[in-house]
Design a protein around this motif. Structure first.
Motif, PDB file in Angstrom:
ATOM      1  N   LYS A 308      39.750  38.518  35.638  1.00  0.00           N
ATOM      2  CA  LYS A 308      39.412  37.963  36.553  1.00  0.00           C
ATOM      3  C   LYS A 308      38.024  38.560  36.644  1.00  0.00           C
ATOM      4  O   LYS A 308      37.722  39.573  36.104  1.00  0.00           O
ATOM      5  CB  LYS A 308      40.167  38.970  38.468  1.00  0.00           C
ATOM      6  N   ASP A 321      37.393  42.074  36.707  1.00  0.00           N
ATOM      7  CA  ASP A 321      38.160  42.846  37.796  1.00  0.00           C
ATOM      8  C   ASP A 321      39.427  44.068  36.985  1.00  0.00           C
ATOM      9  O   ASP A 321      39.955  42.818  37.220  1.00  0.00           O
ATOM     10  CB  ASP A 321      38.089  42.194  38.988  1.00  0.00           C
ATOM     11  N   SER A 323      41.100  46.007  38.896  1.00  0.00           N
ATOM     12  CA  SER A 323      42.220  46.632  39.243  1.00  0.00           C
ATOM     13  C   SER A 323      43.309  46.449  39.308  1.00  0.00           C
ATOM     14  O   SER A 323      43.582  47.758  39.839  1.00  0.00           O
ATOM     15  CB  SER A 323      41.500  45.939  41.240  1.00  0.00           C
ATOM     16  N   GLU A 324      44.341  45.457  38.785  1.00  0.00           N
ATOM     17  CA  GLU A 324      45.329  45.423  38.697  1.00  0.00           C
ATOM     18  C   GLU A 324      46.398  46.046  37.278  1.00  0.00           C
ATOM     19  O   GLU A 324      46.745  46.302  37.318  1.00  0.00           O
ATOM     20  CB  GLU A 324      45.307  43.627  37.791  1.00  0.00           C
ATOM     21  N   PHE A 325      45.021  46.850  36.496  1.00  0.00           N
ATOM     22  CA  PHE A 325      45.504  47.759  35.732  1.00  0.00           C
ATOM     23  C   PHE A 325      45.713  49.291  36.114  1.00  0.00           C
ATOM     24  O   PHE A 325      45.501  49.922  35.257  1.00  0.00           O
ATOM     25  CB  PHE A 325      44.185  47.100  34.431  1.00  0.00           C
ATOM     26  N   THR A 326      44.513  49.260  36.113  1.00  0.00           N
ATOM     27  CA  THR A 326      44.571  51.068  37.003  1.00  0.00           C
ATOM     28  C   THR A 326      43.377  50.847  38.526  1.00  0.00           C
ATOM     29  O   THR A 326      42.443  50.438  38.588  1.00  0.00           O
ATOM     30  CB  THR A 326      43.395  51.411  36.240  1.00  0.00           C
ATOM     31  N   ASN A 327      44.271  52.224  38.788  1.00  0.00           N
ATOM     32  CA  ASN A 327      43.724  52.136  40.217  1.00  0.00           C
ATOM     33  C   ASN A 327      42.838  53.528  39.707  1.00  0.00           C
ATOM     34  O   ASN A 327      42.634  54.852  41.184  1.00  0.00           O
ATOM     35  CB  ASN A 327      44.270  52.531  41.770  1.00  0.00           C
ATOM     36  N   ASN A 358      36.670  49.802  40.267  1.00  0.00           N
ATOM     37  CA  ASN A 358      37.531  48.552  39.545  1.00  0.00           C
ATOM     38  C   ASN A 358      36.794  47.561  38.871  1.00  0.00           C
ATOM     39  O   ASN A 358      37.440  46.432  38.663  1.00  0.00           O
ATOM     40  CB  ASN A 358      38.479  47.972  40.848  1.00  0.00           C
ATOM     41  N   ARG A 382      46.886  43.008  28.053  1.00  0.00           N
ATOM     42  CA  ARG A 382      47.964  42.959  29.211  1.00  0.00           C
ATOM     43  C   ARG A 382      49.424  43.588  29.299  1.00  0.00           C
ATOM     44  O   ARG A 382      49.553  44.613  29.680  1.00  0.00           O
ATOM     45  CB  ARG A 382      48.717  41.265  29.996  1.00  0.00           C
ATOM     46  N   LYS A 386      51.141  47.734  29.906  1.00  0.00           N
ATOM     47  CA  LYS A 386      52.357  48.316  30.528  1.00  0.00           C
ATOM     48  C   LYS A 386      52.236  49.495  30.059  1.00  0.00           C
ATOM     49  O   LYS A 386      53.078  49.897  31.026  1.00  0.00           O
ATOM     50  CB  LYS A 386      53.632  47.039  30.745  1.00  0.00           C
TER      51      LYS A 386
END
Length: 390
Positions: A308, A321, A323-327, A358, A382, A386
Motif C-alpha cells: 500500500k 504503508d 503496518s501489515e508487516f510490523t507494529n 507505519n 511478504r 512471515k
C-alpha cells in the motif's frame, strides 16, 4: 572536558545517510538516499572535461560567478514568470542544504517561531534548532498528506517569523495546488511571515499536476525566499550547487550569511553547469516524461507485491504503508528489509514529528534495470515477513 552545545540534543544524525551505510553493509539496492545511478546530460559532462583543462580553479565571486547568476536568472525568469535580477536577487550556495540554512539564518533570530509541515525533510527541524528558532509542526494528514486549514491558522496565530514549504514535497511526493499556495500566502501576508520554499524538485512533476511558484503569486515575492538546486534537475547531486532567490534587501543579508558560512561554491562546477542551464526547454519536458515512466514502473512493482502506498504527484519518492508487516520500530524493519530482502528504504518516523511508525520511504531515481531488480526483490517481502519476529 567542556560541555558541548545543548542545541545538538534536539536532533540525531541523518537517518537518510545512515540508511545508505546500512545499504552498503548488506549490498542492498539503495532506494533510501535520493540520488540517481545514471549520468547527467552529456553536455554537462563534456563541459566538465573542458573546465578541468581550462579552469577556473580558484575562488569565484563569493555569491556566485557572474555567468552562472545570469544563466540562473534567465532560466528562472522563464519558469517562475517573474523578472529576476542576477546581480541583486540571487545568491549561489553549496547545494540547497546551505541555501535553506542561509535563508533560515537570514530570516530568523533566536527564539523566533517557524512553521514546518510534518512529515518533513529531516534537515528542516535541524535548521530551525541550529539557528535558534522554535519549530511549530503542522501535520499533513496521510494518506493524501493534505493540511487542515484550521490547524494552519492556529499555527499562524502564534505569529511565526517564517513557514517552510517543500514543493514538490520530500518525502510525500505531494504537489501543492494553487489554491493551497494562495491560502498559505494569504496567511503569510496577514501575519507578516516569510515563506521559505524548497523547490529542488520543481521540474519533476507528473501530469496532470503543475508546479506553481509561491514567489510568483500576487504580493508574495517580497516575502518569499526561494531555495533550489541543480542537483536533481541535472542528476548532479554530488556537485552541491544551489541558490537562493529573493528581493534585494533579503539577498544583501543572505550574502553576508553565505560568505561566512561557506565562502562559495566550487568554481569549476559553477562553470561546467552552465551547459545544463543552457539546455532547450525540451530537456525539462523529457525529464518529466522520464520520471513519469520510472514512477509507473516502480508503482507497478509495488502493486504486484501487494504493498500500500500514496501515489506521488511530484519529486521521486513513494511513502509505503508497512503496518501489515510490523507494529514495532520502522528503523528495525528497514534494517531487516536491507539485510533480508536486499532493498534499502528510509524509516518514515525520521520525517514525522508525530509518533508515526507505519511508513517507509522509497525513491525511484534509478535506472530501469535497477528498479526492475528492486521490485523483483520486493516481491519476496511478504513471504519473508512471515518468518520475521515482530
Amino acid at each position: 572536558m567542556p560541555k558541548i552545545s545543548e542545541r545538538l540534543n534536539g536532533f540525531t544524525e541523518s537517518v537518510i545517510r545512515k540508511m545508505t551505510r546500512i545499504s552498503n553493509k548488506y549490498g542492498a539496492i539503495n532506494l533510501s538516499q535520493g540520488f540517481p545511478d545514471f549520468d547527467p546530460p552529456k553536455e554537462i559532462k563534456e563541459a566538465l572535461v573542458k573546465v578541468a583543462e581550462e579552469g577556473p580553479h580558484q575562488y569565484e565571486i563569493t555569491w556566485g560567478s557572474q555567468k552562472l547568476r545570469e544563466a540562473l536568472a534567465k532560466k528562472q525568469t522563464k519558469f517562475m514568470g517573474i523578472s529576476i535580477d542576477p546581480n541583486k536577487e540571487i545568491v549561489v550556495t553549496c547545494g540547497s542544504t546551505e541555501a535553506m540554512m542561509v535563508s533560515m539564518m537570514t530570516a530568523c533570530d533566536p527564539g523566533d517561531k517557524v512553521i514546518v509541515f510534518s512529515p518533513f525533510y529531516e534537515n528542516y527541524g535541524a535548521d530551525a534548532i541550529l539557528c535558534g528558532a522554535v519549530p511549530i509542526y503542522v501535520p499533513l494528514k496521510p494518506p493524501e498528506f493534505n493540511f487542515d486549514k484550521e490547524e494552519l491558522i492556529r499555527a499562524f496565530k502564534q505569529k511565526p517569523k517564517a513557514i517552510i514549504l517543500c514543493n514538490p514535497s520530500n518525502p510525500t511526493g505531494k504537489v501543492f495546488t494553487i489554491e493551497e499556495l494562495q491560502f498559505i500566502g494569504n496567511l503569510a501576508k496577514e501575519y507578516d511571515t516569510f515563506v521559505i520554499t524548497d523547490e529542488v524538485y520543481e521540474h519533476i512533476v507528473m501530469k496532470p499536476y503543475k508546479h506553481n511558484y509561491m514567489a510568483a503569486l500576487p504580493g508574495m515575492f517580497e516575502r518569499t525566499i526561494s531555495c533550489s538546486s541543480l542537483s536533481k534537475t541535472y542528476a548532479i547531486t554530488g556537485w552541491r550547487i544551489g541558490y537562493v532567490i529573493a528581493p534585494e534587501g533579503i539577498i544583501e543579508n543572505a550574502k553576508k550569511v553565505h560568505d561566512f558560512l561557506t565562502v562559495g561554491a566550487a568554481a569549476p562546477l559553477q562553470a561546467a553547469v552552465l551547459a545544463g542551464l543552457n539546455l532547450p526547454d525540451e530537456y525539462y519536458e523529457s525529464l518529466r516524461e522520464l520520471y513519469t515512466k520510472k514512477r509507473e514502473l516502480f508503482l507497478k512493482g509495488l502493486d504486484e507485491a501487494g504493498l500500500k502506498y500514496t501515489k506521488p504527484e511530484g519529486a521521486y519518492y513513494v511513502m509505503v504503508d508497512i503496518s501489515e508487516f510490523t507494529n514495532g520500530s520502522d528503523m528495525e524493519f528497514c534494517e531487516w528489509l536491507a539485510k533480508e530482502v536486499g532493498v534499502a528504504a528510509v524509516p518514515g518516523s525520521s520525517f514525522f514529528k508525530e509518533d508515526v511508525n507505519n511508513y517507509i520511504r522509497f525513491h525511484f531515481a534509478k535506472k530501469d534495470e535497477t528498479l526492475i531488480e528492486a521490485v523483483k526483490r520486493l516481491a519476496t517481502l511478504r513471504e519473508k515477513a512471515k518468518s520475521r519476529k515482530i
